[in-house]
Design an enzyme around this catalytic site. Sequence first.
Site, PDB file in Angstrom:
ATOM      1  N   ASP A   1       0.821  -1.203   0.000  1.00 20.14           N
ATOM      2  CA  ASP A   1       0.000   0.000   0.000  1.00 20.14           C
ATOM      3  C   ASP A   1       0.859   1.258   0.000  1.00 20.14           C
ATOM      4  O   ASP A   1       2.071   1.210   0.241  1.00 20.14           O
ATOM      5  CB  ASP A   1      -0.898   0.019   1.241  1.00 20.14           C
ATOM      6  CG  ASP A   1      -1.953  -1.070   1.219  1.00 20.14           C
ATOM      7  OD1 ASP A   1      -2.301  -1.551   0.123  1.00 20.14           O
ATOM      8  OD2 ASP A   1      -2.434  -1.436   2.315  1.00 20.14           O
TER       9      ASP A   1
ATOM     10  N   TYR B   1       6.149  -9.649   6.881  1.00 21.02           N
ATOM     11  CA  TYR B   1       6.167  -8.206   7.113  1.00 21.02           C
ATOM     12  C   TYR B   1       6.588  -7.926   8.549  1.00 21.02           C
ATOM     13  O   TYR B   1       6.389  -8.748   9.452  1.00 21.02           O
ATOM     14  CB  TYR B   1       4.782  -7.599   6.894  1.00 21.02           C
ATOM     15  CG  TYR B   1       4.342  -7.494   5.461  1.00 21.02           C
ATOM     16  CD1 TYR B   1       4.456  -6.298   4.756  1.00 21.02           C
ATOM     17  CD2 TYR B   1       3.783  -8.586   4.804  1.00 21.02           C
ATOM     18  CE1 TYR B   1       4.023  -6.201   3.449  1.00 21.02           C
ATOM     19  CE2 TYR B   1       3.358  -8.502   3.491  1.00 21.02           C
ATOM     20  CZ  TYR B   1       3.482  -7.289   2.820  1.00 21.02           C
ATOM     21  OH  TYR B   1       3.064  -7.203   1.517  1.00 21.02           O
TER      22      TYR B   1
END
Length: 265
Positions: free
Chosen positions: A53, A107
Amino acid sequence: MRAFRVAYDGRPFHGFQRQPDVPTVEDRLFDALRALGVADRKPDGYAAAGRTDAGVSAVAQTVAFECPDWLTPAAFNSELPGSIRAWASADAPPDFHATHHAASRAYEYHCYAPGADLDRARAALDDLRGEHDFHNLTPDEANTVRELRGEVRRDGAYLVFALRAGGFVREMIRRVVSLVRAVATGDAPASKVERVLGAEPIQGPDGVAPAPAFPLVLTDASYPSLSFRPDATAAASAREVFEDLREERATAARVAAAVARRIDG
């Protein structure tokens, strides 16, 4: 076919995936390949490990495509902006697809939470681990079942989340972090985790808003069949870029703190 590990600072970009009229990481990759004479548009066989994103950074975003042998990470970097650095590469089979062949993605999220209780955070994350329908932790409306792995640790004033899954639905990590932080700080009861994982949709103020994007980093895309080789020159360039960025932002934080201390309230 060759696969490249790419690191980037996500804050100047509107996400990874190419979009009209706004700067994205993928746009800059394609611009560099065009300037190098590798491809006029999207190169043959091109795919990426994931679509981060806006604001999200990466250590190991992985892109793969058909290219000439001379396109090393250092050569790729010669036409990339400093905020995007290729630093390793691997030979890949002709049918390799960087999206579909990724065994998992990992992540790391650096959550500023000085008052958070680590034991409560770990208990909340433990309840979220495993296979669940994360429909209440994403705006996606389909294919929301995922198997989440991970842990959370304290580093000074931060809770550091290391999360891995075969794939993540949109905003899932940021909402997981937001939910765990709320439980760890006492802003939400521990029972909210069970409610969020339930079948009943939760909307509005009772839902879970995503945490900010910029503390999130894509740290790994796993491909058991590939052996990535760091390019010494390119890796050194990448380290220098991010060390400079660390110094710049550390200085900016000190300036902000100095200003805040001197404001009469």
